[in-house]
Design an enzyme around this catalytic site. Structure first.
Site, PDB file in Angstrom:
ATOM      1  N   LYS A 193      40.069  27.464   6.625  1.00  0.00           N
ATOM      2  CA  LYS A 193      40.667  26.673   7.700  1.00  0.00           C
ATOM      3  C   LYS A 193      39.908  26.917   9.005  1.00  0.00           C
ATOM      4  CE  LYS A 193      44.994  26.241  10.211  1.00  0.00           C
ATOM      5  NZ  LYS A 193      46.394  26.667  10.308  1.00  0.00           N
ATOM      6  N   GLU A 199      34.678  37.318   5.291  1.00  0.00           N
ATOM      7  CA  GLU A 199      34.492  37.421   3.844  1.00  0.00           C
ATOM      8  C   GLU A 199      33.952  36.111   3.272  1.00  0.00           C
ATOM      9  OE1 GLU A 199      37.161  38.376   5.580  1.00  0.00           O
ATOM     10  OE2 GLU A 199      38.341  39.894   4.524  1.00  0.00           O
ATOM     11  N   GLY A 246      47.550  28.335   6.443  1.00  0.00           N
ATOM     12  CA  GLY A 246      46.721  28.659   5.278  1.00  0.00           C
ATOM     13  C   GLY A 246      47.555  28.893   4.022  1.00  0.00           C
ATOM     14  N   ARG A 247      48.627  29.664   4.153  1.00  0.00           N
ATOM     15  CA  ARG A 247      49.414  30.019   2.960  1.00  0.00           C
ATOM     16  C   ARG A 247      50.307  28.881   2.495  1.00  0.00           C
ATOM     17  NH1 ARG A 247      50.494  32.926   7.402  1.00  0.00           N
ATOM     18  NH2 ARG A 247      52.548  32.811   8.370  1.00  0.00           N
ATOM     19  N   GLU A 332      53.371  37.487   4.569  1.00  0.00           N
ATOM     20  CA  GLU A 332      52.639  37.081   5.778  1.00  0.00           C
ATOM     21  C   GLU A 332      53.544  36.220   6.665  1.00  0.00           C
ATOM     22  OE1 GLU A 332      48.033  36.650   5.984  1.00  0.00           O
ATOM     23  OE2 GLU A 332      48.764  34.605   5.874  1.00  0.00           O
ATOM     24  N   HIS A 363      56.994  46.987 -20.135  1.00  0.00           N
ATOM     25  CA  HIS A 363      56.391  48.202 -20.695  1.00  0.00           C
ATOM     26  C   HIS A 363      55.630  48.993 -19.646  1.00  0.00           C
ATOM     27  CE1 HIS A 363      57.498  47.025 -24.802  1.00  0.00           C
ATOM     28  NE2 HIS A 363      57.329  45.792 -24.317  1.00  0.00           N
ATOM     29  N   LYS A 472      40.868  43.294  11.532  1.00  0.00           N
ATOM     30  CA  LYS A 472      39.613  42.523  11.561  1.00  0.00           C
ATOM     31  C   LYS A 472      38.772  42.944  12.765  1.00  0.00           C
ATOM     32  CE  LYS A 472      41.637  38.276   9.610  1.00  0.00           C
ATOM     33  NZ  LYS A 472      41.982  36.887   9.881  1.00  0.00           N
TER      34      LYS A 472
HETATM   35  O1  F6P Z   1      44.291  37.115   6.348  1.00  0.00           O
HETATM   36  C1  F6P Z   1      44.673  36.275   7.347  1.00  0.00           C
HETATM   37  C2  F6P Z   1      44.321  34.845   7.131  1.00  0.00           C
HETATM   38  O2  F6P Z   1      44.226  34.287   8.388  1.00  0.00           O
HETATM   39  C3  F6P Z   1      45.330  34.089   6.250  1.00  0.00           C
HETATM   40  O3  F6P Z   1      46.439  33.697   6.978  1.00  0.00           O
HETATM   41  C4  F6P Z   1      44.508  32.961   5.760  1.00  0.00           C
HETATM   42  O4  F6P Z   1      45.096  32.309   4.672  1.00  0.00           O
HETATM   43  C5  F6P Z   1      43.228  33.678   5.422  1.00  0.00           C
HETATM   44  O5  F6P Z   1      43.084  34.638   6.464  1.00  0.00           O
HETATM   45  C6  F6P Z   1      42.001  32.809   5.323  1.00  0.00           C
HETATM   46  O6  F6P Z   1      41.761  32.107   6.499  1.00  0.00           O
HETATM   47  P1  F6P Z   1      40.733  30.906   6.563  1.00  0.00           P
HETATM   48  O7  F6P Z   1      41.230  29.826   5.677  1.00  0.00           O
HETATM   49  O8  F6P Z   1      40.680  30.496   7.997  1.00  0.00           O
HETATM   50  O9  F6P Z   1      39.398  31.418   6.080  1.00  0.00           O
END
Ligand code: F6P
Length: 504
Positions: A193, A199, A246-247, A332, A363, A472
């Protein structure tokens, strides 16, 4: 007028009233409870009969919902009011699947439809190409939703593409994945987003290099200029918007890989299942309102009964990723400690969400559910009609699902103290008639709206996540320390970096 703290305190008085009656007694004393305490919305059936509540407690919970302004809060969400107050924007994930006719919601739905049409055209193009493998590069909400949907709905894919997920910045993950793939037959979708997530950008760069350029790179982002600057042609960038968290974004172009696997029709069916729940959430009376009742049981377990954990136990291998998905959605969203206005709140909010697939979990950790000192309420999720031919084995699975909920509720005296199971452990049972794109969409939307209803009662914002930022920021300060170009501010971190660097 009572404050929120007083209202939640009042719930505790009901919990105290019920302390002497265990679940078994409540059930025995109440003929018709199983039928009365269940709700059905089309292919989704939910039983709350094994929650530790009676009719009076349910009334008290409904009063709490009413006092929280739930009747107005639900249309506020669905019509596009700025329910994400700290960031001054709506949370219109419902507009990705349902057209409610407020100007804001219908404008959002029109944008969503245009993006879906582009996504469908891109799906056709990719299907006509020689691409066999797709990598979804993203993390958190840009990973967990499509990952869950594709795992759950694999049987509804025609197998045209193999879909892979790359989320962790740990390059072992990329190495393992790429060793199985052929660059010339692979395309990658960078889903972010913000297009600022470290990452995803690092994994994206690694993939871009492995692919030999940006020709088979796609992006989904609310930051289109950044995606283009990364080397992705504008015609291969699908939009997102700040009004989708995002979620909550599975239903948007974040679900591109889901459309690639299920086709336009399958994707539309998933949206249709969520739409049913959107409309139900908007229209159903409070005591018939499935997401609201689910939320009220969560509030009961957290604030009245004081339980600090909640298990999610899918009795269907295809839903095994649901606990991981719900960890982000619920924790979150509801892991907050201040009100919308920023005032410290006086009651507990989110419990720890965890779980795993039955029967495997039986189990491993079920011992603690049955006899541990901590009571952990649990959602059990089952599917009535399997999609395999082994009917008898499916009955065995369902017998375990029913047996576990019964054992947790009723317990057993046992011949020795070691064998004694106390019972009285609350569960909700969610049964899908079948697992299909539609029932899957309904199930996920049920949880989304339950989370929102909990946030309304708790007076917190379900749509921001500032708590994830500090780590972060510190990582970006510690990277130069690891590189030997800076000193750590924190003495423990400084010592740890010395230890790591001495052995690197
Ligand atoms: O870990 C925090 C976060 O901002 C989440 O809320 C989000 O889903 C994820 O990182 C990924 O964010 P983006 O879609 O901006 O890469």
């Amino acid at each position: 007028m009572q404050s929120l703290a007083q209202r939640l305190e009042h719930l505790k008085s009901h919990s105290a009233r019920l302390a002497g009656s265990d679940l078994r007694q409540l059930i025995a004393a109440d003929a018709g409870r199983a039928e009365r305490m269940s709700l059905r919305v089309d292919g989704l059936f939910v039983s709350f009969a094994r929650q530790h509540v009676d009719a009076e407690a349910v009334q008290a919970l409904l009063s709490v919902a009413q006092a929280s302004g739930m009747a107005a809060a639900i249309p506020s969400l669905l019509n596009g009011a700025q329910v994400n107050r700290s960031e001054g924007r709506p949370a219109l994930h419902s507009a990705l699947r349902t057209v409610f006719d407020s100007p804001v919601a219908s404008a959002a739905a029109a944008e969503a439809k245009a993006a879906r049409d582009r996504m469908a055209a891109m799906t056709q193009q990719l299907r006509a190409s020689g691409v066999t493998d797709i990598i979804n590069v993203g993390i958190g909400g840009s990973d967990l939703g499509p990952r869950l949907a594709l795992d759950a709905l694999k049987d509804f894919s025609d197998g045209r593409f193999r879909i892979h997920f790359l989320s962790n910045v740990d390059a072992h993950s990329a190495e393992r994945l790429l060793s199985e793939l052929e660059p010339s037959r692979t395309a990658a979708i960078l889903v972010s987003k913000s297009f600022g997530t470290q990452e995803t950008l690092l994994n994206g760069a690694l993939i871009r290099e492995w692919l030999g350029g940006g020709e088979r790179l796609y992006a989904v982002s609310a930051n289109v200029p950044k995606a283009e600057a990364f080397g992705i042609a504008p015609e291969r960038v699908l939009p997102m918007w700040d009004w989708v968290g995002g979620r909550y974004s599975l239903w948007s172009a974040v679900g591109f890989s889901v459309m690639l696997a299920l086709g336009e029709q399958g994707f539309a069916e998933m949206l249709a299942g969520a739409e049913q729940i959107d409309r139900h959430f908007m229209e159903a009376a409070p005591e018939q309102n499935l997401p609201l009742m689910h939320a009220l049981m969560a509030v009961w377990n957290r604030n009245a009964e004081g339980h600090s954990a909640q298990a999610v136990l899918p009795y269907d291998e295809r839903l095994r990723l649901l606990p991981a998905y719900l960890q982000q959605l619920v924790m979150e969203s509801l892991g907050k400690r201040v009100s919308h206005e920023g005032a410290a709140i006086e009651h507990d909010t989110v419990p720890v969400i965890w779980g795993g697939a039955g029967t495997d979990s039986q189990h491993s950790f079920f011992q603690a559910l049955h006899q541990g000192t901590q009571v952990v309420p649990a959602d059990f999720i089952g599917v009535i009609q399997p999609d395999h031919r082994h009917a008898e084995q499916h009955r065995v699975l369902l017998s375990h699902l029913l047996a576990q909920t019964e054992a947790l509720a009723n317990g057993d005296v046992g011949a020795t103290p070691q064998q004694h199971s106390p019972g009285g452990r609350p569960t909700t049972l969610i049964l899908l008639d079948k697992l299909s794109p539609k029932t899957f969409g309904a199930l996920v939307a049920l949880y989304e709206h339950s989370v929102y209803a909990q946030s309304v009662i708790w007076g917190i914002n379900a749509f921001d996540q500032f708590g994830v930022e500090l780590g972060k920021q510190l990582a970006s300060k510690l990277l130069p320390v690891l590189q030997g170009a800076a000193q750590a501010d924190d003495p423990v971190s400084a010592a740890l970096v010395r230890e790591i660097n001495a052995r690197s």
